[in-house]
Design a protein around this motif. Structure first.
Motif, PDB file in Angstrom:
ATOM      1  N   PHE A 159      43.222  31.032  49.123  1.00  0.00           N
ATOM      2  CA  PHE A 159      44.188  31.511  50.110  1.00  0.00           C
ATOM      3  C   PHE A 159      44.621  30.387  51.047  1.00  0.00           C
ATOM      4  N   SER A 160      43.711  29.467  51.317  1.00  0.00           N
ATOM      5  CA  SER A 160      44.018  28.376  52.244  1.00  0.00           C
ATOM      6  C   SER A 160      44.972  27.361  51.640  1.00  0.00           C
ATOM      7  N   PHE A 161      44.907  27.153  50.322  1.00  0.00           N
ATOM      8  CA  PHE A 161      45.680  26.082  49.696  1.00  0.00           C
ATOM      9  C   PHE A 161      46.754  26.572  48.727  1.00  0.00           C
ATOM     10  N   GLY A 162      46.769  27.857  48.427  1.00  0.00           N
ATOM     11  CA  GLY A 162      47.749  28.358  47.467  1.00  0.00           C
ATOM     12  C   GLY A 162      48.865  29.144  48.135  1.00  0.00           C
ATOM     13  N   ASP A 163      49.858  29.541  47.339  1.00  0.00           N
ATOM     14  CA  ASP A 163      50.948  30.378  47.816  1.00  0.00           C
ATOM     15  C   ASP A 163      50.421  31.796  48.028  1.00  0.00           C
ATOM     16  N   THR A 164      50.556  32.296  49.255  1.00  0.00           N
ATOM     17  CA  THR A 164      49.965  33.591  49.617  1.00  0.00           C
ATOM     18  C   THR A 164      50.483  34.719  48.732  1.00  0.00           C
ATOM     19  N   TYR A 165      51.788  34.755  48.496  1.00  0.00           N
ATOM     20  CA  TYR A 165      52.373  35.810  47.679  1.00  0.00           C
ATOM     21  C   TYR A 165      51.799  35.781  46.269  1.00  0.00           C
ATOM     22  N   SER A 166      51.760  34.605  45.667  1.00  0.00           N
ATOM     23  CA  SER A 166      51.244  34.483  44.305  1.00  0.00           C
ATOM     24  C   SER A 166      49.781  34.875  44.228  1.00  0.00           C
ATOM     25  N   VAL A 167      48.996  34.437  45.230  1.00  0.00           N
ATOM     26  CA  VAL A 167      47.568  34.757  45.238  1.00  0.00           C
ATOM     27  C   VAL A 167      47.358  36.261  45.349  1.00  0.00           C
ATOM     28  N   GLY A 170      48.823  37.990  42.032  1.00  0.00           N
ATOM     29  CA  GLY A 170      47.955  37.710  40.895  1.00  0.00           C
ATOM     30  C   GLY A 170      46.597  38.370  41.039  1.00  0.00           C
ATOM     31  N   SER A 171      46.070  38.367  42.272  1.00  0.00           N
ATOM     32  CA  SER A 171      44.767  38.994  42.509  1.00  0.00           C
ATOM     33  C   SER A 171      44.835  40.501  42.296  1.00  0.00           C
ATOM     34  N   ALA A 172      45.965  41.118  42.666  1.00  0.00           N
ATOM     35  CA  ALA A 172      46.133  42.563  42.462  1.00  0.00           C
ATOM     36  C   ALA A 172      46.103  42.897  40.975  1.00  0.00           C
ATOM     37  N   TYR A 173      46.776  42.077  40.159  1.00  0.00           N
ATOM     38  CA  TYR A 173      46.716  42.279  38.711  1.00  0.00           C
ATOM     39  C   TYR A 173      45.282  42.137  38.202  1.00  0.00           C
ATOM     40  N   ALA A 174      44.594  41.100  38.688  1.00  0.00           N
ATOM     41  CA  ALA A 174      43.224  40.860  38.239  1.00  0.00           C
ATOM     42  C   ALA A 174      42.295  42.001  38.627  1.00  0.00           C
ATOM     43  N   ILE A 175      42.486  42.554  39.831  1.00  0.00           N
ATOM     44  CA  ILE A 175      41.669  43.690  40.271  1.00  0.00           C
ATOM     45  C   ILE A 175      41.955  44.911  39.404  1.00  0.00           C
ATOM     46  N   GLY A 176      43.237  45.119  39.051  1.00  0.00           N
ATOM     47  CA  GLY A 176      43.588  46.223  38.165  1.00  0.00           C
ATOM     48  C   GLY A 176      42.895  46.088  36.816  1.00  0.00           C
ATOM     49  N   GLY A 177      42.876  44.878  36.287  1.00  0.00           N
ATOM     50  CA  GLY A 177      42.174  44.639  35.031  1.00  0.00           C
ATOM     51  C   GLY A 177      40.684  44.866  35.160  1.00  0.00           C
ATOM     52  N   SER A 178      40.140  44.481  36.314  1.00  0.00           N
ATOM     53  CA  SER A 178      38.718  44.665  36.564  1.00  0.00           C
ATOM     54  C   SER A 178      38.342  46.138  36.608  1.00  0.00           C
ATOM     55  N   LEU A 179      39.155  46.937  37.275  1.00  0.00           N
ATOM     56  CA  LEU A 179      38.887  48.374  37.365  1.00  0.00           C
ATOM     57  C   LEU A 179      38.996  49.035  35.992  1.00  0.00           C
ATOM     58  N   ALA A 180      40.000  48.647  35.207  1.00  0.00           N
ATOM     59  CA  ALA A 180      40.164  49.212  33.868  1.00  0.00           C
ATOM     60  C   ALA A 180      38.975  48.869  32.983  1.00  0.00           C
ATOM     61  N   PHE A 181      38.495  47.619  33.073  1.00  0.00           N
ATOM     62  CA  PHE A 181      37.347  47.208  32.255  1.00  0.00           C
ATOM     63  C   PHE A 181      36.083  47.917  32.710  1.00  0.00           C
TER      64      PHE A 181
END
Length: 318
Positions: A159-167, A170-181
């Motif tokens: 979060f400190s070094f990346g683009d906030t929107y992208s982080v 992208g993190s929301a997609y990853a969390i969705g995948g995590s919940l599905a798995f």
């Protein structure tokens, strides 16, 4: 002597299950690295999934048919009664989770995607607690605390070094995948109690493959694909090493040690992903990454070492 032998068998089964869980985790982690390479070659998310399933589906069909011909009448009847649930769990656990994971790699690094995706042990434990009233073992709380302390540390760095929107996206997609798995982990255990694990996996992956192909055809991305030898080899590697092999390994691990323990061992995934991202993709590696990985590996090692020590003490007393 019989009691000692039985105790040793159970202990070996537990250790074997832990090793299988770590192996499956490492193979699944390799997928994100190979997908990043395919993205650099102009292949989009759904095309990656379709190419992978193109190689995967015949294998699962072959294995499923082989197993089905050897089933007892009772097992065959159980499959006929539960095949639709296997399909549903497969679609959620493989199609949706893979799609979300691959989409996340369009926005964030392989390391961050791997870290966020491996929040699934928390979802597994809480789904089991909420739906089935399963309690947490004391050592699981410590393992989860150490693991996610490392994950949060690395997430704050990104979060400190990346683009906030992208982080965030992208993190929301990853969390969705995590919940599905996590849903796959929870419900697969109950279905595998009614049929051979390999049979369940074949049905689940077959259903997921059909959904991938339908999505792929609907998107019409196949019109823009340029297949090269490198793309085909990467797709084959993802199919065999990162899909078929770990899916059966994971099923056996769940049979050996249960979903909660397998989920906790999955915390090793972020460290494996980070190491491969650094050496293969040349992603940056800072002191934050090192401290985060140390916490995650320690969390996994703690669970294994405590069980090993307890087993040794038990043998010494006898």
């Amino acid at each position: 002597m019989a009691l000692v032998s039985l105790s040793g068998l159970r202990s070996n089964r537990y250790v074997f299950g832990l090793l299988l869980a770590v192996m499956a985790t490492c193979l699944y982690s390799l997928k994100g690295i190979l997908v990043k390479i395919m993205y650099k070659n102009g292949i989009d998310s759904i095309s990656v999934m379709a190419l992978r399933m193109f190689f995967v589906l015949p294998i699962y069909v072959f294995i499923g048919i082989r197993i089905y011909t050897k089933l007892t009448p009772k097992q065959a009847n159980s499959i006929k009664s539960n095949w639709h649930w296997c399909c549903l769990v497969g679609v959620v656990g493989y199609y949706l989770s893979s799609f979300f994971d691959l989409k996340s790699l369009n926005y964030i690094s392989a390391q961050l995607s791997g870290l966020v995706s491996f929040t699934y042990p928390i979802f597994v434990c809480f789904i089991n607690w909420f739906l089935f009233k399963e309690t947490f073992k004391k050592d699981m709380w410590l393992t989860l605390f150490l693991s996610y302390s490392g994950i949060i540390l690395l997430l704050s760095y990104e979060f400190s070094f990346g683009d906030t929107y992208s982080v965030l996206f992208g993190s929301a997609y990853a969390i969705g995948g995590s919940l599905a798995f996590a849903c796959y982990m929870v419900f697969s255990k109950r279905l595998m109690a009614k049929m051979p694990g390999a049979m369940f996996t074949s049905i689940a992956m077959g259903a997921a493959s059909v959904c991938v192909f339908m999505h792929f055809l609907a998107e019409e991305e196949w019109k823009d694909i340029t297949l090269t030898l490198q793309i085909l080899l990467l797709s084959l590697t993802i199919a065999i090493a990162c899909t078929v092999a770990p899916s059966f390994i994971l099923s056996e691990a769940i049979n050996c040690i249960g979903t909660n323990q397998v989920a906790v061992m999955g915390a090793f995934g972020p460290a494996a992903t980070a190491l491969m991202a650094v050496f293969i993709l040349s992603e940056p590696f800072s002191s934050y990454h090192f401290l985060g990985m140390t916490l995650v590996v320690l969390s996994v090692s703690w669970s294994f070492l405590m069980k090993f020590i307890k087993t040794k003490l038990h043998y010494s007393k006898e």
